[in-house]
Design a protein around this motif. Structure first.
Motif: not given
Length: 225
Positions: A101-108, A146-152, A154-160
Motif C-alpha cells: 500500500f502506498d496510499e496516504s490515508y493508509r500510511i498515516h 522514500g514513499t512513506v517520507n514523501s507522503h508524510l 504532504k501536510t495537507n493530506e486528510s488525517d484519517i
C-alpha cells in the motif's frame, strides 16, 4: 562481542521471506548473530510471539507484512492487528512494517496506530535499503522508505485514523456481515454499530449512505483487501 538478535518475519509469501533472510544474513555486521523465525499467517505469528514471551526469549525485531489472511478466530484481520498485539506483548521489540500500500490515508493510519520503528513500501524496496533499514532500526530508529517520507511531507493530506473496532467493521462488512452479526461479533450494541458506520461513511465521504460504497472506498484506500 557477539550480539544475538531475535527476529520474527511475518509474510504469507515464502519467496519474499527467503529474500529478506538472505539479505540480512549477507549484510549483517560481523558481531551480529541472527536468530530468525518465520510465520506465514496471523495464527503462526501469535503463537511465535506468545512462545517467545513464555520462554523469556522475546523478539528484538519483527518484520510485519500488512496484507495477511485473517486468523481462524477472526480476531486478527491483518498485519496491522498483529503489530498492535506485538506492542502489547513485546513492548521492547522494534517493528518494521512492510506493505504494497502506498496510499496516504493508509500510511498515516499505520503511523498513528502502530508508530513503527521501520516502515517500508515494497515497491521501494531493494536489498541495500532493507539492510540499511534493519541496522537503522536497531541503532537509530525510525527508518521510513522514500514513499512513506514523501507522503508524510504532504501536510495537507486528510488525517484519517481508523481504530481497531472500525477496521473490524470494515472487514466484516466486506465479508457480507449484517448489523446484527456485527454487534454480536464486536460485543457492542446495534446503535453503536450504526453510529460507527455513520462515522466511517463521513470519513470516506460516502454520499449515498450505502455499505457497498463504503466498502469500495475503504478498499481503494487500502483499509481492506
Amino acid at each position: 562481542m557477539a550480539e544475538t538478535i531475535r527476529i520474527l518475519m511475518i509474510d504469507d509469501h515464502p519467496m519474499i521471506i527467503e529474500g529478506y533472510q538472505n539479505t540480512l544474513q549477507f549484510t549483517k555486521k560481523e558481531h551480529q548473530i541472527l536468530d530468525i523465525n518465520i510465520a506465514n499467517n496471523c495464527d503462526e505469528a501469535v503463537a511465535f510471539m506468545d512462545k517467545s514471551v513464555k520462554n523469556n526469549r522475546p523478539y528484538d525485531v519483527l518484520f510485519v507484512d500488512i496484507s495477511l489472511p485473517p486468523s481462524k478466530d477472526g480476531l486478527m484481520n491483518s498485519g496491522e492487528d498483529l503489530a498492535i498485539y506485538a506492542r502489547d506483548v513485546l513492548p521492547k521489540a522494534k517493528i518494521i512494517i512492510l506493505t504494497m500500500f502506498d496510499e496516504s490515508y493508509r500510511i498515516h493510519n499505520i503511523i498513528k496506530t502502530i508508530n513503527p520503528e521501520g516502515f517500508l513500501i515494497k515497491s521501494d524496496l531493494t536489498s541495500s535499503e532493507l539492510a540499511s533499514a534493519f541496522q537503522a532500526v536497531l541503532h537509530n530508529p525510525p527508518f521510513y522508505s522514500g514513499t512513506v517520507n514523501s507522503h508524510l511531507r504532504k501536510t495537507n493530506e486528510s488525517d484519517i485514523v481508523i481504530d481497531d473496532k472500525n477496521r473490524k467493521i470494515l472487514y466484516l462488512l466486506s465479508q457480507g456481515a449484517k448489523n446484527k452479526s456485527l454487534a454480536t461479533h464486536l460485543n457492542i450494541s446495534l446503535s453503536a454499530i450504526e453510529k460507527r458506520k455513520k462515522q466511517l461513511k463521513e470519513i470516506f465521504l460516502v454520499d449515498d449512505g450505502q455499505d457497498e460504497t463504503l466498502i469500495k472506498e475503504a478498499r481503494k484506500k487500502g483499509f481492506i483487501l
